[in-house]
Design a protein around this motif. Structure first.
Motif, PDB file in Angstrom:
ATOM      1  N   LEU A  90       0.826  -1.213   0.000  1.00 34.15           N
ATOM      2  CA  LEU A  90       0.000   0.000   0.000  1.00 34.15           C
ATOM      3  C   LEU A  90       0.859   1.263   0.000  1.00 34.15           C
ATOM      4  O   LEU A  90       0.451   2.291  -0.558  1.00 34.15           O
ATOM      5  CB  LEU A  90      -0.936   0.000   1.207  1.00 34.15           C
ATOM      6  N   ARG A  91       2.038   1.213   0.594  1.00 35.00           N
ATOM      7  CA  ARG A  91       2.932   2.373   0.542  1.00 35.00           C
ATOM      8  C   ARG A  91       3.503   2.566  -0.860  1.00 35.00           C
ATOM      9  O   ARG A  91       3.652   3.686  -1.322  1.00 35.00           O
ATOM     10  CB  ARG A  91       4.080   2.225   1.551  1.00 35.00           C
ATOM     11  N   GLU A  92       3.828   1.462  -1.514  1.00 42.22           N
ATOM     12  CA  GLU A  92       4.434   1.542  -2.842  1.00 42.22           C
ATOM     13  C   GLU A  92       3.387   1.656  -3.950  1.00 42.22           C
ATOM     14  O   GLU A  92       3.701   2.098  -5.057  1.00 42.22           O
ATOM     15  CB  GLU A  92       5.304   0.298  -3.093  1.00 42.22           C
ATOM     16  N   THR A  93       2.159   1.240  -3.655  1.00 41.49           N
ATOM     17  CA  THR A  93       1.079   1.276  -4.649  1.00 41.49           C
ATOM     18  C   THR A  93      -0.105   1.999  -4.013  1.00 41.49           C
ATOM     19  O   THR A  93      -1.059   1.366  -3.541  1.00 41.49           O
ATOM     20  CB  THR A  93       0.669  -0.151  -5.064  1.00 41.49           C
ATOM     21  N   PRO A  94      -0.089   3.310  -3.971  1.00 45.75           N
ATOM     22  CA  PRO A  94      -1.107   4.066  -3.224  1.00 45.75           C
ATOM     23  C   PRO A  94      -2.514   3.973  -3.795  1.00 45.75           C
ATOM     24  O   PRO A  94      -3.473   4.288  -3.099  1.00 45.75           O
ATOM     25  CB  PRO A  94      -0.586   5.506  -3.255  1.00 45.75           C
ATOM     26  N   HIS A  95      -2.640   3.528  -5.053  1.00 49.22           N
ATOM     27  CA  HIS A  95      -3.972   3.428  -5.665  1.00 49.22           C
ATOM     28  C   HIS A  95      -4.175   2.042  -6.273  1.00 49.22           C
ATOM     29  O   HIS A  95      -4.324   1.900  -7.494  1.00 49.22           O
ATOM     30  CB  HIS A  95      -4.159   4.516  -6.725  1.00 49.22           C
ATOM     31  N   PRO A  96      -4.192   1.010  -5.433  1.00 50.89           N
ATOM     32  CA  PRO A  96      -4.365  -0.349  -5.960  1.00 50.89           C
ATOM     33  C   PRO A  96      -5.777  -0.547  -6.503  1.00 50.89           C
ATOM     34  O   PRO A  96      -6.735   0.072  -6.031  1.00 50.89           O
ATOM     35  CB  PRO A  96      -4.109  -1.233  -4.740  1.00 50.89           C
ATOM     36  N   LYS A  97      -5.888  -1.421  -7.491  1.00 47.41           N
ATOM     37  CA  LYS A  97      -7.200  -1.712  -8.065  1.00 47.41           C
ATOM     38  C   LYS A  97      -7.923  -2.817  -7.298  1.00 47.41           C
ATOM     39  O   LYS A  97      -9.141  -2.781  -7.137  1.00 47.41           O
ATOM     40  CB  LYS A  97      -7.049  -2.116  -9.537  1.00 47.41           C
ATOM     41  N   LEU A  98      -7.155  -3.836  -6.838  1.00 53.24           N
ATOM     42  CA  LEU A  98      -7.773  -4.990  -6.183  1.00 53.24           C
ATOM     43  C   LEU A  98      -6.842  -5.532  -5.107  1.00 53.24           C
ATOM     44  O   LEU A  98      -5.642  -5.696  -5.335  1.00 53.24           O
ATOM     45  CB  LEU A  98      -8.062  -6.085  -7.218  1.00 53.24           C
ATOM     46  N   ILE A  99      -7.421  -5.803  -3.950  1.00 54.28           N
ATOM     47  CA  ILE A  99      -6.700  -6.441  -2.843  1.00 54.28           C
ATOM     48  C   ILE A  99      -7.488  -7.675  -2.433  1.00 54.28           C
ATOM     49  O   ILE A  99      -8.689  -7.595  -2.153  1.00 54.28           O
ATOM     50  CB  ILE A  99      -6.562  -5.494  -1.631  1.00 54.28           C
ATOM     51  N   ILE A 100      -6.815  -8.830  -2.399  1.00 46.13           N
ATOM     52  CA  ILE A 100      -7.430 -10.073  -1.911  1.00 46.13           C
ATOM     53  C   ILE A 100      -6.612 -10.565  -0.731  1.00 46.13           C
ATOM     54  O   ILE A 100      -5.389 -10.734  -0.850  1.00 46.13           O
ATOM     55  CB  ILE A 100      -7.474 -11.150  -3.010  1.00 46.13           C
ATOM     56  N   MET A 101      -7.258 -10.773   0.396  1.00 50.69           N
ATOM     57  CA  MET A 101      -6.561 -11.263   1.583  1.00 50.69           C
ATOM     58  C   MET A 101      -7.191 -12.565   2.041  1.00 50.69           C
ATOM     59  O   MET A 101      -8.390 -12.623   2.341  1.00 50.69           O
ATOM     60  CB  MET A 101      -6.606 -10.236   2.712  1.00 50.69           C
ATOM     61  N   GLY A 102      -6.358 -13.622   2.067  1.00 54.71           N
ATOM     62  CA  GLY A 102      -6.802 -14.894   2.606  1.00 54.71           C
ATOM     63  C   GLY A 102      -6.655 -14.899   4.118  1.00 54.71           C
ATOM     64  O   GLY A 102      -5.582 -14.588   4.639  1.00 54.71           O
ATOM     65  N   LEU A 103      -7.735 -15.233   4.816  1.00 52.63           N
ATOM     66  CA  LEU A 103      -7.732 -15.181   6.284  1.00 52.63           C
ATOM     67  C   LEU A 103      -7.811 -16.593   6.850  1.00 52.63           C
ATOM     68  O   LEU A 103      -8.880 -17.211   6.891  1.00 52.63           O
ATOM     69  CB  LEU A 103      -8.899 -14.336   6.791  1.00 52.63           C
ATOM     70  N   ASP A 104      -6.672 -17.101   7.285  1.00 56.66           N
ATOM     71  CA  ASP A 104      -6.627 -18.389   7.976  1.00 56.66           C
ATOM     72  C   ASP A 104      -7.046 -18.209   9.432  1.00 56.66           C
ATOM     73  O   ASP A 104      -7.117 -17.070   9.925  1.00 56.66           O
ATOM     74  CB  ASP A 104      -5.212 -18.962   7.922  1.00 56.66           C
ATOM     75  N   PRO A 105      -7.284 -19.314  10.166  1.00 64.07           N
ATOM     76  CA  PRO A 105      -7.650 -19.187  11.583  1.00 64.07           C
ATOM     77  C   PRO A 105      -6.633 -18.427  12.425  1.00 64.07           C
ATOM     78  O   PRO A 105      -6.988 -17.891  13.484  1.00 64.07           O
ATOM     79  CB  PRO A 105      -7.761 -20.644  12.031  1.00 64.07           C
ATOM     80  N   LEU A 106      -5.389 -18.328  11.970  1.00 59.77           N
ATOM     81  CA  LEU A 106      -4.386 -17.607  12.759  1.00 59.77           C
ATOM     82  C   LEU A 106      -4.741 -16.124  12.917  1.00 59.77           C
ATOM     83  O   LEU A 106      -4.294 -15.471  13.861  1.00 59.77           O
ATOM     84  CB  LEU A 106      -3.002 -17.773  12.133  1.00 59.77           C
ATOM     85  N   TRP A 107      -5.570 -15.590  11.999  1.00 60.81           N
ATOM     86  CA  TRP A 107      -6.039 -14.220  12.166  1.00 60.81           C
ATOM     87  C   TRP A 107      -6.998 -14.105  13.347  1.00 60.81           C
ATOM     88  O   TRP A 107      -7.265 -12.999  13.829  1.00 60.81           O
ATOM     89  CB  TRP A 107      -6.742 -13.740  10.898  1.00 60.81           C
ATOM     90  N   CYS A 108      -7.526 -15.234  13.793  1.00 59.08           N
ATOM     91  CA  CYS A 108      -8.499 -15.240  14.882  1.00 59.08           C
ATOM     92  C   CYS A 108      -7.885 -15.622  16.221  1.00 59.08           C
ATOM     93  O   CYS A 108      -8.605 -15.766  17.212  1.00 59.08           O
ATOM     94  CB  CYS A 108      -9.643 -16.209  14.543  1.00 59.08           C
ATOM     95  N   GLU A 109      -6.573 -15.806  16.268  1.00 59.18           N
ATOM     96  CA  GLU A 109      -5.928 -16.208  17.517  1.00 59.18           C
ATOM     97  C   GLU A 109      -5.924 -15.059  18.513  1.00 59.18           C
ATOM     98  O   GLU A 109      -5.668 -13.908  18.148  1.00 59.18           O
ATOM     99  CB  GLU A 109      -4.502 -16.679  17.244  1.00 59.18           C
ATOM    100  N   GLU A 110      -6.189 -15.395  19.777  1.00 55.11           N
ATOM    101  CA  GLU A 110      -6.276 -14.355  20.793  1.00 55.11           C
ATOM    102  C   GLU A 110      -4.919 -13.764  21.156  1.00 55.11           C
ATOM    103  O   GLU A 110      -4.844 -12.673  21.717  1.00 55.11           O
ATOM    104  CB  GLU A 110      -6.939 -14.904  22.056  1.00 55.11           C
TER     105      GLU A 110
END
Length: 377
Positions: free
Chosen positions: A135-155
């Protein structure tokens, strides 16, 4: 008198002999040391020139951040150069569970130029770091896809133990100071990768990753063996059955659950310009690798998904493939409980496009849309 003169002359002759012998030996040692020092300096100079000439990590500020080919085995060292090449206006982030998403197919579906920057076993923090750099190098991206594994939900995703893995993470590659990248260049690892790059230049070695970061890391489809796959899928036991009675979780208990990585996710989404299409996806996982229905883990997973949808509200489309479905119940769709086959990667790509366009799931029931982003003109 002559006796004393003779003795004094003999003493002076001995002193001269000793004095004459010392400089000879000293000069010899000095000459040897000077030659060794010159050889060492020459070797260091040649090595430095070799490293700067091939610059495997794009560490030199004048390199533009990009080598001719990506040759390191650790994507954490390679992907910053993909970002700094400025070839791509879109990107995929995540772990190996989203790495099979082919950028060429994403480009075809969405009309973008994308790179797949998902990293094997990446922590949520590592994923947020490469996304932040993009995002710093590409300030105007057209598409962002983020895969969210269970590790994003770890406390405890924000704890020091969960920020990194055993794999080296070159934090300096992710800041704006190019000079502090040099220590990673002038070491044995940098020299090894430079030799690989040199071998590639002379046609002796294939590049490790494509220019867009993509790699089919699973075995060839022609080698798929269902029985072997099942041995991996059920390695820890047979199919999980629903808990009876299910675990009861109060609203107060749910409210107390922490999901610190979602703060990083919210921050990233908040930096996107209005014209950027953002997609958050829970990649499919075989049912035997999912929490059992009625378990505490399943309740936490449902709560995390609900909070992701809340974080995304209006800013991103949230697509869930991680639940019992026609994809996740079929053993033949997976190499193990985490990693699906190439045809499933194709199904995910088309499903994401359907979800963003609001067309719905043509196959019915293989994904759920948890949140829809505002329309982008």
């Amino acid at each position: 008198m002559d006796k004393f003169n003779l003795i004094a002359g003999a003493r002076r002759a001995m002193e001269r002999a000793v004095m004459d012998s010392v400089p000879v030996n000293s000069r010899a040692w000095r000459s040897m040391l000077a030659q060794a020092a010159l050889a060492f300096v020459g070797l260091v100079g040649l090595t430095a020139a070799f490293l700067l000439a091939f610059d495997p990590y794009g560490a030199a500020p004048w390199s533009g951040g990009k080598p001719p080919a990506l040759m390191d085995l650790n994507q954490r060292f390679m992907y910053p150069q993909v970002v700094r090449s400025h070839r791509f206006d879109s990107a995929v982030f995540g772990t190996s569970t989203i790495r099979l998403l082919n950028p060429d197919r994403i480009d075809q579906l969405f009309g973008v130029r994308s790179a797949n920057l998902a990293m094997n076993s990446a922590t949520a923090w590592e994923q947020s770091r490469i996304a932040d750099l993009f995002l710093r190098e590409t300030p105007h991206p057209k598409l962002i896809i983020m895969g969210l594994d269970p590790l994003w939900c770890e406390e405890d995703a924000d704890s020091p133990a969960k920020r990194l893995t055993f794999r080296a993470f070159p934090d300096s590659f992710y800041d704006d100071n190019r000079w502090n990248d040099w220590p990673h260049l002038f070491n044995l690892k940098g020299l090894e990768v430079a030799w690989r790059l040199a071998a590639h230049q002379f046609g002796l070695m294939r590049e490790r990753l494509g220019a867009n970061g993509y790699e089919v890391f699973t075995p060839p489809e022609s080698q798929y063996d269902l029985q072997k796959a099942r041995s991996h899928i059920y390695e820890g036991g047979g199919p999980q059955s629903a808990l009876r009675p299910p675990v009861q979780v109060s609203g107060e208990q749910r409210a107390s659950w922490r999901f610190p990585a979602l703060d990083w996710l919210s921050s990233l989404l908040g930096r996107l310009p209005p014209e950027t299409r953002a997609v958050l996806v829970f990649p499919p996982r075989h049912v035997n690798g999912q929490d059992a229905e009625g378990s505490l883990g399943k309740a936490r997973d449902a709560e995390c998904k609900a909070r992701v949808a809340k974080v995304a509200a209006g800013r991103a489309t949230v697509v869930d493939f991680r639940f019992p479905s026609a994809i996740t119940r079929r053993d033949e769709n997976f190499w193990d409980s985490l990693h699906y086959r190439l045809p499933i990667a194709e199904r995910i790509a088309t499903g994401l496009h359907e979800a963003v366009k609001g067309g719905g799931d043509r196959d019915g029931g293989v994904y759920h849309v948890l949140e829809t982003a505002r329309a982008v003109n």
